[in-house]
Structures are given as structure tokens and as C-alpha cells.
Design an enzyme around this catalytic site. Structure first.
Site, PDB file in Angstrom:
ATOM      1  N   ASN A   1      33.317 -22.176 -39.144  1.00 54.96           N
ATOM      2  CA  ASN A   1      33.848 -23.034 -38.085  1.00 54.96           C
ATOM      3  C   ASN A   1      32.814 -24.070 -37.669  1.00 54.96           C
ATOM      4  O   ASN A   1      32.083 -23.899 -36.715  1.00 54.96           O
ATOM      5  CB  ASN A   1      34.288 -22.165 -36.916  1.00 54.96           C
ATOM      6  CG  ASN A   1      35.249 -21.094 -37.388  1.00 54.96           C
ATOM      7  OD1 ASN A   1      36.255 -21.405 -37.998  1.00 54.96           O
ATOM      8  ND2 ASN A   1      34.919 -19.849 -37.157  1.00 54.96           N
ATOM      9  N   THR A   2      32.789 -25.126 -38.452  1.00 53.08           N
ATOM     10  CA  THR A   2      31.763 -26.148 -38.385  1.00 53.08           C
ATOM     11  C   THR A   2      32.456 -27.494 -38.482  1.00 53.08           C
ATOM     12  O   THR A   2      33.655 -27.567 -38.702  1.00 53.08           O
ATOM     13  CB  THR A   2      30.789 -25.938 -39.576  1.00 53.08           C
ATOM     14  OG1 THR A   2      30.374 -24.579 -39.595  1.00 53.08           O
ATOM     15  CG2 THR A   2      29.564 -26.813 -39.490  1.00 53.08           C
ATOM     16  N   THR A   3      31.728 -28.586 -38.330  1.00 54.87           N
ATOM     17  CA  THR A   3      32.300 -29.901 -38.568  1.00 54.87           C
ATOM     18  C   THR A   3      31.275 -30.766 -39.284  1.00 54.87           C
ATOM     19  O   THR A   3      30.087 -30.427 -39.328  1.00 54.87           O
ATOM     20  CB  THR A   3      32.768 -30.555 -37.245  1.00 54.87           C
ATOM     21  OG1 THR A   3      33.682 -31.617 -37.538  1.00 54.87           O
ATOM     22  CG2 THR A   3      31.599 -31.090 -36.449  1.00 54.87           C
TER      23      THR A   3
ATOM     24  N   GLN B   1      27.385 -30.034 -38.131  1.00 46.88           N
ATOM     25  CA  GLN B   1      27.068 -29.466 -36.819  1.00 46.88           C
ATOM     26  C   GLN B   1      28.040 -28.334 -36.506  1.00 46.88           C
ATOM     27  O   GLN B   1      29.192 -28.340 -36.953  1.00 46.88           O
ATOM     28  CB  GLN B   1      27.168 -30.544 -35.733  1.00 46.88           C
ATOM     29  CG  GLN B   1      26.296 -31.762 -35.969  1.00 46.88           C
ATOM     30  CD  GLN B   1      24.831 -31.521 -35.721  1.00 46.88           C
ATOM     31  OE1 GLN B   1      24.465 -30.686 -34.885  1.00 46.88           O
ATOM     32  NE2 GLN B   1      23.973 -32.258 -36.410  1.00 46.88           N
TER      33      GLN B   1
END
Length: 558
Positions: free
Chosen positions: A366-368, A384
Site C-alpha cells: 500500500n504505497t504510491t 512514498q
């Protein structure tokens, strides 16, 4: 779009279309964040201004993925050709100890799990945040616009709201039980006890006020100011370890990137504590001894080689991803052509092998990621995260800030390379990568996806270099993943290929998606930039062309 490279065994069609421009490109996993970055370019800001604006906007519209209390890496290529990786990864608090959690098992699959999930949910799961300081430092060092101007889009989105997407609804549903424990998060994302509905407007007034404080006072608002005091007070009241001394001591580290070569391209990526740069270079070195293009994309032989290279990388990963301030990392050996030759010789094209144990697949997906470029040659690839969905599922009262659960990335067993130590940085699979040819930047890319990040970035580079794919094809192409156990295949891989792989000893598992939405930019010889985002997320490229009026232009009236 058609490939000009190798034959295609796994046939697929692209679901999205690329964008092309000459003045700038912003690609993020949310259209409002891409818009925030594009706004900075149209205010004469550079790629760094645009990337930071997009990241702040993402903390509002992707609150389950990223936040100012998180951490990450920014790989920056400056207009003069220099590369720097700004390490804003979270650290263990100074009062943390190797035995602070009670592990449930020694088995690889359960290596990160602890009794009561105390390293995953709640105050004790929170590591010292680095994201805000990292973004502000990038802006101060390399940006052109003032912080307040760069933060303005995020403040607007928090204050006036944004429309929730089906993706946000799904994420809230997945962790509804944990969100319900925090009254502030529940009020925002579980209104009436149900996950926020797609189409509902989400307004974050407390967070807007916190962003305004940061816009006025800079990172000092958190690292020594009222936001930091609020965080420390919450930690003290709820059994967390972070205090104001931890925040005051936190520093961003500027690191030199990892560099390698592959078929005439220079490959540049992040160094440890990221495993991205090291192991992508290692795997490409291994593949260099095979004619991958001739095997064809999606062939059984090609997929087998990718899988075996991945298993080798994961077998070596445990010694290459820890904080280099605490662990001696053999980077030169792992990235050398000679070592790759030794490992390549161990591959048997007729059967799958075990190359030693990898790590538990427990790093957060669960990152971007954002990839941004301007017309002057500045490029940012930044990944991030707050780690898990909604991080530790804790929001600091009165601030709207959601805390990370980065302590989950440490090994809760004492005495290991990735065990907890005070001040130690978390390890990560983040892979904000760039590729050059003849000294010119050709590609910049990255994605979220936990342990599947660097294997997916590796496959995208192979798609571009060996298979001659277009950028859109390269980011959307079906992926595979293994770390030594099951071999995950996305659905487009043909059944006969899966059967051939199974006959060689691979344990096949079909997965609807491997890793997250990739954001990438390709750079043309004529100065154009092509941006692409894949179907695995709400990714949106925004291209900027045009420019100023011709110098000396005058209108004649009448």
C-alpha cells in the site's frame, strides 16, 4: 500500439493511452494529484516543485497510501545530469529494542507477525516519520517555488473536499475493523459505520489546518513544532515510543545511486536500504547471458528465466537491504558481472530450482509513486508510503495526520540483519528507476507493490529493452512474481505456458494482479516526453506542451 521488438506469446491489449508533451509530464496514481503537479509546471515551477505538489495532494486524495507521517525515496535527476536519491525512510525510535514485540512464529511466511498485531496497528507500530522532511528538503535544495505555493492544491483539496473513488471505498472496506478503533478515521472513512461510498465528498478540515501550519512554518511544524508535540503526546498516552527528541534527531540522507549496465543502457536506481537498485542490476546482469528477445515475450523459456532470476535475487536479498549504517552490505559483489556469471551458471533451463530462502512476503503493498519531468531535464521518480492501508490506523487527534506502521517492516526476531535497532532505517523494495543510453535519459519509472515492486520494475525494463515494447505496453504487460515459493502469473499468460512451467517444477498460482499501478515517462530525441500509467490503479498522465508567445510579438490594431 504495436511492438517493434520480439515476438509476442502472451498477447494483450493496452487499456489506457499515453500522453505526449514537450514542456512537462506528471504521472501519478490519482488524477487530482497529477493535476496538482501540472499546475506547478504551469506556474513556471520545475519537476521537483511538481512532484512535491503531487505528493502533498496524494496525502489528501490517497490517504490510505501516503501521508506526511510516512516515509519514502525520491530519485532525482537534475538538469546537469547529476543523480541523487533522497532517503526519507522512517527509522526505529531511540527507545525501540530488538525484542519489543512477541513474534508468533519462526516460519518465513509468518516472520513479521506478532502477538496482538502490535507492530501493525496502534501507537507501538509507528516509526519516526521522514516523508515531510524529505519532500521539504527536496523542494528547498532543488525546487524553484515557495513551499506555500506548492502546497496550495493539497490545502484546497483538504479544505473543500474531493470525491471518493471506488478504490478508496474498497480500501476502507478491507480494513474497516481497524479503522473503527480510531474515532477520527472512522468519522472520515466509516461514516455511519460503513466504508465511505464512491461519489461521496470527503472533507478533512483538521488536516487542512495542519497543512496550513506546514505551509507557514515548513517542516519545523512537525520536527520541533506543534504537530510534533501532538504526535509525541499521542504516543505517550497510547504506549508508543516516539517523542520530540526522535523528531528533532531525524535527518534526510542524500545517497549516491546504484549504477549498472544492460545491453548498452545504463541502469540507475536507489541503494540500500532499498533493494530495488541492487537487485534489478543483479537480475539484469544474469539475463544478459541469454537472448531474451529471441525467446519472445510471455514464452515458457522467458518466464522461466525471469522466475529463476527473481529467486536468486530474493535468496541474496537478506544481506542487501538492511540499513548500511548498521549492516555491511556487499553491494559491489551483488552488482558485479562476475557474480552474475556465477549465479547464471546455476540456472537449469529444464527445471525450476531452489536457490535458498527468500524473505517473508509481508512488506506492505500500500504505497504510491509519482514520475515527473520538466523541459529543462529535471526528473523525479518518487515512491512514498505509510506502509499498510491507512498505516497504523491511527489519526493524531486535532491534526488529521494518519500515522505509519513502518515498524512492521522490521524483523521482530532479535539478532538478525533486519532486526529492530534504535535509529535504524526500515528496509524497502522501492524501485524508482531510470535508464540512460549514450548518456541521454530514456526512461524513468516506478510503482507501488511491496515485495513485488522491484521485480515488476525489472520486468518493465526487460519489456522496453529486450522486447522493444512501447512505454504503454511495457507498463501494462502481464507480470509474474516469485521469491522461491509459488510462481504468480497474471491471467494473460497462456494456459499452455503455465502448463509448461508447471512441468519444469514451478508451483503455479494465477493472480488477478501482481504489484500496483506503474507510472513511467519515456524521453524522445526531439525533446518530447511520453507518460504512461497502467490499468492496475487510477494512474493519470498529464502532458504539457505549448509555451510562451514568440519573443518580440506585437499586435497591430485597426
Amino acid at each position: 500500439m504495436t511492438s517493434t521488438g520480439s515476438r509476442r506469446i502472451a498477447e494483450f491489449s493496452c487499456e489506457k493511452r499515453p500522453a505526449t508533451g514537450s514542456r512537462g509530464m506528471v504521472v501519478t496514481n490519482h488524477p487530482l494529484a497529477s493535476s496538482a503537479g501540472a499546475e506547478m509546471r504551469m506556474r513556471d515551477g520545475n519537476a521537483i516543485d511538481a512532484a512535491v505538489a503531487a505528493l502533498f495532494a496524494l496525502t489528501v486524495v490517497e490517504p490510505m497510501m501516503v501521508g506526511i507521517l510516512g516515509g519514502g525515496l525520491s530519485h532525482i535527476r537534475l538538469a546537469d545530469g547529476r543523480h541523487v536519491v533522497l532517503d526519507g525512510l522512517s527509522t526505529a525510535p531511540r527507545r525501540a529494542t530488538p525484542g519489543m514485540y512477541d513474534p508468533v512464529s519462526d516460519e518465513i511466511a509468518l516472520a513479521r507477525e506478532t502477538r496482538g498485531r502490535r507492530n501493525a496497528v496502534g501507537a507501538l507500530a509507528v516509526a519516526v516519520p521522514g516523508a515531510l522532511k524529505g519532500w521539504c528538503e527536496a523542494l528547498a535544495r532543488y525546487g524553484k517555488l515557495p513551499l506555500a505555493e506548492v502546497m496550495a492544491p493539497a490545502i484546497r483539496l483538504a479544505e473543500h473536499g474531493f470525491v471518493a473513488s471506488p478504490y478508496l471505498n474498497d480500501c476502507a472496506r478491507l480494513v474497516a475493523g481497524d479503522l473503527a478503533r480510531d474515532p477520527n478515521l472512522a468519522a472520515l472513512f466509516l461514516p455511519g459505520g460503513k466504508p465511505v461510498q464512491a461519489g461521496a465528498r470527503v472533507i478533512q478540515s483538521d488536516y487542512a489546518a495542519s497543512l496550513r501550519l506546514i505551509a507557514e512554518h515548513g517542516p519545523a511544524a512537525l520536527y520541533g513544532g506543534p504537530l510534533g508535540a501532538a504526535l509525541a503526546a499521542y504516543m505517550a498516552d497510547h504506549g508508543g515510543l516516539i517523542d520530540t527528541a526522535d523528531l528533532a534527531a531525524y535527518d534526510i540522507i542524500a545517497r549516491a545511486p546504484i549504477r549498472g549496465t544492460y545491453r548498452g543502457y545504463e541502469i540507475v536506481g536507489p541503494p540500500p536500504p532499498s533493494s530495488g537498485g541492487v537487485h534489478i542490476v543483479q537480475m539484469l546482469n544474469i539475463l544478459e547471458g541469454f537472448d531474451i528477445g529471441a525467446l519472445g515475450f510471455g514464452s515458457a523459456d522467458g518466464a522461466h528465466l525471469l522466475a529463476e532470476a527473481l529467486k536468486i535475487a530474493f535468496a541474496d536479498r537478506a544481506v542487501a537491504t538492511a540499513d548500511p549504517a548498521f549492516v555491511d552490505v556487499p553491494v559491489e559483489r551483488l552488482t558485479s558481472k562476475a557474480y552474475a556469471g556465477q549465479r547464471r551458471a546455476q540456472i537449469d533451463m529444464g527445471r525450476a530450482q531452489g536457490f535458498g530462502p527468500g524473505l517473508s512476503p509481508s512488506e506492505s503493498a500500500n504505497t504510491t509513486h509519482v514520475t515527473v519531468a520538466d523541459a529543462d531535464g529535471n526528473v523525479v521518480a518518487s515512491t512514498q508510503t505509510i506502509n499498510g492501508l491507512f498505516g497504523a490506523c491511527v489519526q493524531i487527534p486535532g491534526t488529521g495526520m494518519t500515522a505509519n506502521n513502518y515498524m512492521y517492516n522490521f524483523d521482530p526476531h532479535p539478532g538478525r540483519a533486519l532486526s529492530i535497532q534504535p535509529g535504524k532505517r526500515v528496509f524497502t523494495s522501492m524501485a524508482p528507476m531510470m535508464a540512460l543510453r549514450d548518456g541521454r535519459l530514456r526512461y524513468a519509472l516506478g510503482l507501488p507493490g511491496g515485495l513485488r515492486i522491484f521485480p515488476s520494475a525489472f520486468q518493465a525494463l526487460v519489456n522496453l529493452i529486450d522486447h522493444g515494447m512501447s512505454l504503454q505496453e511495457a507498463v501494462e504487460a502481464p507480470r509474474l512474481w516469485t521469491q522461491g515459493g509459488v510462481l504468480e502469473l497474471e491471467p494473460v499468460f497462456p494456459d499452455d505456458v503455465a502448463q509448461q512451467l508447471a512441468a519444469r517444477g514451478h508451483e503455479i498460482k494465477r493472480e488477478p494482479v501482481v504489484a500496483g499501478g506503474m507510472n513511467a515517462i519515456a524521453f524522445g530525441d526531439d525533446g518530447t516526453m511520453t507518460g504512461a500509467a497502467c490499468w492496475r490503479a487510477d494512474g493519470t498522465p498529464i502532458a504539457i506542451s505549448g509555451g510562451r508567445a514568440r519573443a518580440g510579438l506585437r499586435f497591430t490594431i485597426g
